[in-house]
Design a protein around this motif. Structure first.
Motif, PDB file in Angstrom:
ATOM      1  N   GLU A 107      -5.711  -1.065   2.350  1.00 33.72           N
ATOM      2  CA  GLU A 107      -6.713  -1.586   3.510  1.00 33.72           C
ATOM      3  C   GLU A 107      -7.530  -2.810   3.190  1.00 33.72           C
ATOM      4  O   GLU A 107      -7.370  -3.481   3.938  1.00 33.72           O
ATOM      5  CB  GLU A 107      -7.822  -0.585   3.635  1.00 33.72           C
ATOM      6  N   ALA A 110      -4.764  -5.869   3.133  1.00 36.82           N
ATOM      7  CA  ALA A 110      -4.127  -6.076   4.251  1.00 36.82           C
ATOM      8  C   ALA A 110      -5.048  -6.623   5.632  1.00 36.82           C
ATOM      9  O   ALA A 110      -4.666  -7.417   6.164  1.00 36.82           O
ATOM     10  CB  ALA A 110      -3.563  -4.660   4.946  1.00 36.82           C
ATOM     11  N   ALA A 111      -6.434  -6.267   5.577  1.00 39.94           N
ATOM     12  CA  ALA A 111      -7.437  -6.994   6.071  1.00 39.94           C
ATOM     13  C   ALA A 111      -7.529  -8.230   5.989  1.00 39.94           C
ATOM     14  O   ALA A 111      -7.414  -9.221   6.865  1.00 39.94           O
ATOM     15  CB  ALA A 111      -8.687  -6.103   5.858  1.00 39.94           C
ATOM     16  N   HIS A 113      -5.306 -10.336   4.996  1.00 45.91           N
ATOM     17  CA  HIS A 113      -3.924 -10.891   5.445  1.00 45.91           C
ATOM     18  C   HIS A 113      -3.991 -10.866   6.882  1.00 45.91           C
ATOM     19  O   HIS A 113      -3.058 -11.292   7.354  1.00 45.91           O
ATOM     20  CB  HIS A 113      -2.735 -10.219   4.929  1.00 45.91           C
ATOM     21  N   GLU A 114      -4.904 -10.425   7.463  1.00 46.58           N
ATOM     22  CA  GLU A 114      -4.993  -9.868   8.936  1.00 46.58           C
ATOM     23  C   GLU A 114      -3.656  -9.309   9.274  1.00 46.58           C
ATOM     24  O   GLU A 114      -2.746  -9.596  10.387  1.00 46.58           O
ATOM     25  CB  GLU A 114      -5.092 -11.052   9.597  1.00 46.58           C
ATOM     26  N   LYS A 115      -3.248  -8.400   8.499  1.00 49.46           N
ATOM     27  CA  LYS A 115      -1.885  -7.597   8.629  1.00 49.46           C
ATOM     28  C   LYS A 115      -2.128  -6.165   8.948  1.00 49.46           C
ATOM     29  O   LYS A 115      -3.302  -5.744   8.182  1.00 49.46           O
ATOM     30  CB  LYS A 115      -1.228  -7.667   7.529  1.00 49.46           C
ATOM     31  N   VAL A 116      -1.580  -5.531   9.690  1.00 50.54           N
ATOM     32  CA  VAL A 116      -1.704  -3.889   9.550  1.00 50.54           C
ATOM     33  C   VAL A 116      -0.497  -3.527   8.988  1.00 50.54           C
ATOM     34  O   VAL A 116       0.750  -3.816   9.296  1.00 50.54           O
ATOM     35  CB  VAL A 116      -1.453  -3.304  11.135  1.00 50.54           C
ATOM     36  N   GLN A 117      -0.834  -2.961   7.763  1.00 50.52           N
ATOM     37  CA  GLN A 117       0.631  -2.766   6.657  1.00 50.52           C
ATOM     38  C   GLN A 117       1.100  -1.036   7.150  1.00 50.52           C
ATOM     39  O   GLN A 117       0.447  -0.069   7.180  1.00 50.52           O
ATOM     40  CB  GLN A 117       0.006  -2.477   5.416  1.00 50.52           C
ATOM     41  N   PRO A 150      -8.141   0.867   9.447  1.00 50.51           N
ATOM     42  CA  PRO A 150      -7.916   0.199  10.508  1.00 50.51           C
ATOM     43  C   PRO A 150      -6.676  -0.757  10.206  1.00 50.51           C
ATOM     44  O   PRO A 150      -5.568  -1.065  11.276  1.00 50.51           O
ATOM     45  CB  PRO A 150      -8.819  -0.790  10.953  1.00 50.51           C
ATOM     46  N   HIS A 151      -6.361  -1.178   9.113  1.00 50.04           N
ATOM     47  CA  HIS A 151      -5.319  -1.739   8.527  1.00 50.04           C
ATOM     48  C   HIS A 151      -4.199  -1.178   7.915  1.00 50.04           C
ATOM     49  O   HIS A 151      -3.261  -1.745   7.260  1.00 50.04           O
ATOM     50  CB  HIS A 151      -5.645  -3.024   7.649  1.00 50.04           C
ATOM     51  N   ARG A 153      -1.052   1.602   8.806  1.00 48.94           N
ATOM     52  CA  ARG A 153      -0.713   2.404   9.619  1.00 48.94           C
ATOM     53  C   ARG A 153       0.405   3.451   9.143  1.00 48.94           C
ATOM     54  O   ARG A 153       1.351   2.882   8.932  1.00 48.94           O
ATOM     55  CB  ARG A 153       0.060   1.617  11.085  1.00 48.94           C
TER      56      ARG A 153
END
Ligand code: PLP
Length: 228
Positions: A107, A110-111, A113-117, A150-151, A153
């Motif tokens: 989390e 990923a946040a 990197h502005e990525k949703v992993q 949130p980051h 999935r």
């Protein structure tokens, strides 16, 4: 060199689908750990679209060296907290998430990197001390916890059966995983839960018969691994 082995695996996949009366799709993850990047390139040229690696460092070197059509890289080996920082930018799917600590670190990274992993939750259904994966009693709490991030999935489940001489003995384990996978769909947006990752060289046919839609096959395609 791997062409005939790969085509034999594809035929066996197809036959297992027919036996199970399945008309959906099973995707093959070619497991290239301990094989050089050339093996990845050869597989990709033959249409293997997903490659699975066990170690973050080894994967990173191959990803940087790889030349060929775009492919997906999946992390299938145990992920340590201190490797998450490197892993998140590299992998489209991490199969091996099994603790709150790893979820928290994914989390966080990923946040940044502005990525949703995308991840799978790895279950240790047979309670083998030697294997990673969460125990069934830990699973509901971790599933609920993952939903709050949130980051991260969650896309489904991964499991490994113990090594049995007779792959039939893996069947009850795969059946438990398949039931939990179906059950998972009520907790997440339905389109989000799409991967049940189970089955390796010695048991992928049984896994397909029990509903796997992502199988991880190394030896049957690339031959025996040489361990360094
Ligand atoms: C090595 C490995 C595989 C592939 O194993 P083979 O028996 O060579 O097909 C699949 N999944 C995981 C998690 C692995 O570590």
């Amino acid at each position: 060199m791997i062409e005939s082995a790969l085509s034999a695996v594809r035929h066996r996949m197809e036959a297992a689908m027919v036996r199970a009366g399945r008309v959906d799709r099973v995707r093959l993850v070619g497991v290239t750990k301990n094989h050089p990047v050339e093996a990845v390139e050869e597989a990709a040229a033959l249409g293997v679209a997903i490659v699975g690696e066990n170690r973050v460092q080894e994967a990173k070197q191959k990803i940087e060296a790889y030349q060929g059509p775009p492919i997906e890289w999946h992390l299938i080996g145990h992920l340590q907290v201190n490797k998450v920082r490197q892993a998140v930018p590299l992998f489209s799917l991490i199969h091996s998430v099994d603790s709150r600590k790893v979820l928290d670190e994914i989390e966080r990274v990923a946040a940044k990197h502005e990525k949703v992993q995308d991840v799978l939750l790895q279950l240790n259904i047979a309670c083998e001390a030697s294997k990673s994966g969460m125990l069934l009693e830990e699973y509901p709490a971790l599933r609920e916890y993952a939903q709050t991030l949130p980051h991260v999935r969650v896309r489904g489940l991964m499991c490994m059966a113990p090594f049995f001489e007779n792959a039939e003995e893996s069947r009850p384990i795969f059946r438990v995983a398949a039931a939990l996978y179906e059950d998972m769909k009520q907790y997440f947006p339905p389109e989000q839960i799409s991967y049940l990752s189970m089955g390796m060289t010695h048991d992928f046919e049984v896994a397909i018969e029990e509903g796997a839609n992502l199988i991880r096959v190394g030896t049957a395609i690339f031959g025996e691994r040489i361990y360094k």
